[in-house]
Scaffold this active site. Structure first.
Site, PDB file in Angstrom:
ATOM      1  N   CYS A   1       0.855  -1.223   0.165  1.00 16.10           N
ATOM      2  CA  CYS A   1      -0.253  -0.111   0.043  1.00 16.10           C
ATOM      3  C   CYS A   1       0.779   1.318   0.179  1.00 16.10           C
ATOM      4  O   CYS A   1       2.064   1.232   0.201  1.00 16.10           O
ATOM      5  CB  CYS A   1      -0.922   0.006   1.158  1.00 16.10           C
ATOM      6  N   CYS A   2       0.111   2.281  -0.273  1.00 14.51           N
ATOM      7  CA  CYS A   2       1.019   3.637  -0.439  1.00 14.51           C
ATOM      8  C   CYS A   2       2.070   3.753  -1.420  1.00 14.51           C
ATOM      9  O   CYS A   2       1.599   3.188  -2.607  1.00 14.51           O
ATOM     10  CB  CYS A   2       1.322   4.212   1.031  1.00 14.51           C
ATOM     11  N   ILE A   3       3.435   3.983  -1.169  1.00 18.39           N
ATOM     12  CA  ILE A   3       4.518   3.862  -2.073  1.00 18.39           C
ATOM     13  C   ILE A   3       4.915   2.677  -2.184  1.00 18.39           C
ATOM     14  O   ILE A   3       5.720   2.540  -3.154  1.00 18.39           O
ATOM     15  CB  ILE A   3       5.364   4.964  -1.514  1.00 18.39           C
TER      16      ILE A   3
END
Length: 224
Positions: free
Chosen positions: A135-137
């Site tokens: 998730c995210c980066i």
């Protein structure tokens, strides 16, 4: 059967380690699903330490494993000891630690290298047909390690809601497919057993990020 999930952390704090809310969300959703979790982190020095009040680097030195232990309440192991055979799935929360301590994305972008122990773990789970949740980066790790995979980091057009949309272009330039998804959604690359969601790549209320991570965790466990 109880699912066994390895979680790789990258420190403690959004600007120089794992994003605390994302990490906590992953752990809460895994707990609710009855999964058995073991956390890991590399036993290395952080790229740098950021004063989270000022948002600026300091001269302090900190260790990624020791800082990650703050989130893990001390129950954490050196990433070098991760045995993929003992687990059904791997999840990596986001935070700048992914781009600074697990890889060199923060300074080199698409030309980055991934820390060998992280790359070894991702490749081992992938080759064994075990699902990965990012998730995210952290989906950029998959983009670098698994050519041609499909991920989402949210949307590909920058706005107040999507301040990091440029990451999607970098993913495409690395030869991977980026799929636009909202913060509460995930993208599932069934071929690679890869589940990704944007989390704090989106400027959204915390509960929406929490819920999106819940969808990611649920889909990972379905494939485990």
């Amino acid at each position: 059967m109880v699912k066994r999930v390895a979680v790789i952390l990258s420190g403690c704090g959004v600007y120089d380690g794992s994003e605390v809310h994302e990490s906590s969300a992953v752990l809460v959703h895994l707990s609710r699903a009855g999964a058995k979790v073991q956390m890991f982190a590399p036993d290395v020095e952080q790229m740098h330490v950021v004063n989270h009040v000022e948002g600026q680097p300091t001269q302090e030195k900190r260790n990624v494993l020791q800082e990650s232990a703050r989130i893990a309440r001390g129950d954490i192991a050196d990433l070098a000891k991760l045995d993929p055979k003992q687990f059904d799935a791997l999840i990596i929360p986001g935070g700048f630690g992914v781009a600074k301590n697990l890889s060199s994305w923060a300074t080199e972008g698409k030309e980055c290298t991934v820390r060998p122990a992280v790359e070894t773990a991702v490749r081992a789970f992938h080759s064994a047909g075990k699902p990965l949740g990012l998730c995210c980066i952290s989906p950029v790790l998959a983009a670098k390690i698994l050519p041609g995979c499909e991920v989402t980091v949210g949307h590909d057009k920058e706005s107040d809601k999507w301040p990091y949309a440029g990451t999607a272009a970098a993913v495409k330039e690395m030869g991977c497919k980026h799929v636009n998804r909202d913060v509460g959604e995930v993208h599932v690359d069934a071929k690679n057993k890869l589940v990704t969601t944007s989390a704090f790549m989106c400027n959204a209320p915390l509960h929406q990020i929490f819920d999106g991570i819940g969808v990611m965790v649920a889909d990972v466990l379905k494939m485990a």
